[in-house]
Design an enzyme around this catalytic site. Structure first.
Site, PDB file in Angstrom:
ATOM      1  N   ASP A   1     -49.598  44.559  50.997  1.00  0.00           N
ATOM      2  CA  ASP A   1     -49.348  43.677  52.149  1.00  0.00           C
ATOM      3  C   ASP A   1     -50.179  44.053  53.383  1.00  0.00           C
ATOM      4  OD1 ASP A   1     -47.392  42.587  50.509  1.00  0.00           O
ATOM      5  OD2 ASP A   1     -45.795  43.810  51.367  1.00  0.00           O
TER       6      ASP A   1
ATOM      7  N   ASP B   1     -43.570  50.980  54.014  1.00  0.00           N
ATOM      8  CA  ASP B   1     -42.720  51.322  55.160  1.00  0.00           C
ATOM      9  C   ASP B   1     -41.308  51.734  54.732  1.00  0.00           C
ATOM     10  OD1 ASP B   1     -41.039  48.600  56.646  1.00  0.00           O
ATOM     11  OD2 ASP B   1     -42.015  48.524  54.703  1.00  0.00           O
ATOM     12  N   GLY B   2     -40.793  51.128  53.626  1.00  0.00           N
ATOM     13  CA  GLY B   2     -39.455  51.489  53.151  1.00  0.00           C
ATOM     14  C   GLY B   2     -39.404  52.952  52.713  1.00  0.00           C
TER      15      GLY B   2
ATOM     16  N   GLY C   1     -47.283  39.140  50.567  1.00  0.00           N
ATOM     17  CA  GLY C   1     -47.575  39.690  51.896  1.00  0.00           C
ATOM     18  C   GLY C   1     -46.333  39.982  52.708  1.00  0.00           C
ATOM     19  N   ARG C   2     -45.179  39.609  52.150  1.00  0.00           N
ATOM     20  CA  ARG C   2     -43.897  39.778  52.856  1.00  0.00           C
ATOM     21  C   ARG C   2     -43.948  39.114  54.229  1.00  0.00           C
ATOM     22  NH1 ARG C   2     -40.666  45.266  53.130  1.00  0.00           N
ATOM     23  NH2 ARG C   2     -42.701  46.035  53.717  1.00  0.00           N
TER      24      ARG C   2
ATOM     25  N   HIS D   1     -46.877  38.454  41.093  1.00  0.00           N
ATOM     26  CA  HIS D   1     -47.180  39.871  40.852  1.00  0.00           C
ATOM     27  C   HIS D   1     -48.562  40.118  40.274  1.00  0.00           C
ATOM     28  CE1 HIS D   1     -42.886  39.855  41.542  1.00  0.00           C
ATOM     29  NE2 HIS D   1     -43.008  41.132  41.860  1.00  0.00           N
TER      30      HIS D   1
HETATM   31  O1  F6P Z   1     -44.452  44.724  49.335  1.00  0.00           O
HETATM   32  C1  F6P Z   1     -45.177  44.345  48.220  1.00  0.00           C
HETATM   33  C2  F6P Z   1     -44.627  43.082  47.619  1.00  0.00           C
HETATM   34  O2  F6P Z   1     -45.429  42.739  46.511  1.00  0.00           O
HETATM   35  C3  F6P Z   1     -44.500  41.911  48.587  1.00  0.00           C
HETATM   36  O3  F6P Z   1     -45.730  41.300  48.845  1.00  0.00           O
HETATM   37  C4  F6P Z   1     -43.481  41.066  47.873  1.00  0.00           C
HETATM   38  O4  F6P Z   1     -42.746  40.272  48.777  1.00  0.00           O
HETATM   39  C5  F6P Z   1     -42.587  42.088  47.233  1.00  0.00           C
HETATM   40  O5  F6P Z   1     -43.309  43.282  47.146  1.00  0.00           O
HETATM   41  C6  F6P Z   1     -42.108  41.699  45.866  1.00  0.00           C
HETATM   42  O6  F6P Z   1     -41.243  42.681  45.411  1.00  0.00           O
HETATM   43  P1  F6P Z   1     -40.631  42.737  43.943  1.00  0.00           P
HETATM   44  O7  F6P Z   1     -41.559  43.580  43.131  1.00  0.00           O
HETATM   45  O8  F6P Z   1     -39.310  43.355  44.151  1.00  0.00           O
HETATM   46  O9  F6P Z   1     -40.549  41.353  43.413  1.00  0.00           O
END
Ligand code: F6P
Length: 362
Positions: free
Chosen positions: A141, A117-118, A184-185, A286
């Protein structure tokens, strides 16, 4: 003059991105006879000519089983709100004009933006400035509206379900409460579906604020029925009733993205306080974004890639490819980014979980 299109992958990576890139490159070169420019590191690549390279059939050979994205990605660097550091301070400036100019200089007659979405919100702003863009939805997500599912989600679910299977055996041996924190944010899809598939006893999702006393009661009742261990899946965005989300990095008004994490520890601590049981926490992190894409994600990514080319051929810009039932369709990007797709707390999937005896936090 051969038509030339560009492709970039923005935001957090996910399994299946390479299938989209491969689909776009193969379809463009073989079916349409177009040129494809691969833009590295999301929108950031549009600021540096050395980050834009012609894609050939060789560039995409053998990449279907590979996780991540061969083009690289970033989840910072919004050109409309670009961070420029000046010593201790960070200033945010609009450099979107430069991006638009560079798209012109590259001679791109269309740009494919593969993102969540971003990235699609940035794409929409560029569309308003006249850039011909087609969107491809991606995220583990599964929180994007207007598509039944995004690629990457299925692979992440497999990883989370596999973790739950593994946690079961050790939880059972040690009679412990095991908490698995998943990504999953702000949406609980990964927690809910992996929790059902992995036989969790408690699933906590952001859409249903949880009650710690209720969780403890459910675990005690299970113990009374002979279940000497329990498995809790907590979505990273879940939070207690009347409480706040647990964050690692708070979002700032300047544009820094909120980083979630820590709810697993919170739940283990609180549940440990009221139960006479050993608790442990696993944060899957991750790992959910890595690894080889599942068959489903490879196929969906490939279908999305070639559908994006069809939209370009028809001049249908400002649209995003999507999955409806078993068919690939398209929808306007503005519709897809109007809000996040969240779990319905009163919907069929939550009801099914509760019918299976899973405690959903309420
Ligand atoms: O949007 C995908 C996601 O993996 C989310 O589930 C998680 O909150 C976020 O990205 C983590 O982001 P980053 O890679 O910046 O740690």
């Amino acid at each position: 003059m051969k038509k030339r299109i560009g492709i970039l992958t923005g935001g957090g990576d996910c399994p299946g991105l390479n299938a989209v890139i491969r689909g776009v490159v193969k379809g463009a070169l073989i079916k349409y006879g177009w040129e494809v420019i691969g833009i590295e590191d999301g929108f950031d690549g549009l600021l540096s000519p050395e980050k834009c390279r012609p894609m050939t059939l060789d560039s995409v050979r053998g990449i279907l089983p590979r996780g991540g994205t061969i083009l690289g990605s970033t989840n910072w660097g919004n050109p409309f709100h670009y961070p420029v550091s000046g010593g201790d301070t960070v200033e945010y400036i609009d450099i979107s004009g430069q991006v638009v100019d560079n798209i012109g200089k590259l001679g791109l007659s269309a740009l494919i933006v593969v993102g969540g979405d971003g990235s699609l919100k940035i794409a929409q702003e560029l569309i308003s400035k006249g850039v011909p863009i087609v969107g491809v939805p991606k995220t583990i997500d599964n929180d994007l509206l207007e598509t039944d599912v995004t690629f990457g989600y299925n692979t992440a679910l497999e990883t989370a379900t596999d973790a739950l299977d593994k946690l079961h055996t050790t939880a059972e041996s040690h009679h412990r409460v095991m908490v698995l924190e998943v990504m999953g944010r702000y949406a609980g899809w990964i927690a809910l579906e992996s929790g059902i598939a992995g036989g969790a006893d408690v699933i906590l999702i952001p859409e249903i604020p949880f009650d710690v006393a209720g969780i403890c009661r459910a675990i005690q009742e299970r113990k009374a029925r002979g279940g000497r261990f329990s498995i809790i899946v907590a979505a990273e965005g879940a939070f207690p009733k009347g409480g706040k989300r647990v964050v690692k990095v708070a979002g700032k008004s300047g544009g820094a993205v909120e980083r979630l994490g820590g709810v697993g520890d919170y739940v283990a601590r609180e549940v440990g306080r009221c139960l006479d049981m050993d608790t442990r926490v696993t944060v899957l992190g991750h790992l959910q974004r890595g690894g080889s894409p599942s068959t489903f994600d490879r196929c969906l990514g490939s279908r999305f890639g070639v559908k994006a080319l069809e939209l370009i051929e028809r001049g249908e810009f400002g649209r995003m490819v999507c999955l409806r039932g078993r068919s690939i369709k398209s929808v306007s990007i503005t519709r897809a980014i109007r809000r996040l797709k969240l779990v319905n707390p009163n919907g069929e999937m939550v009801q099914a979980a509760e019918d299976l005896g899973i405690m959903m936090g309420r």
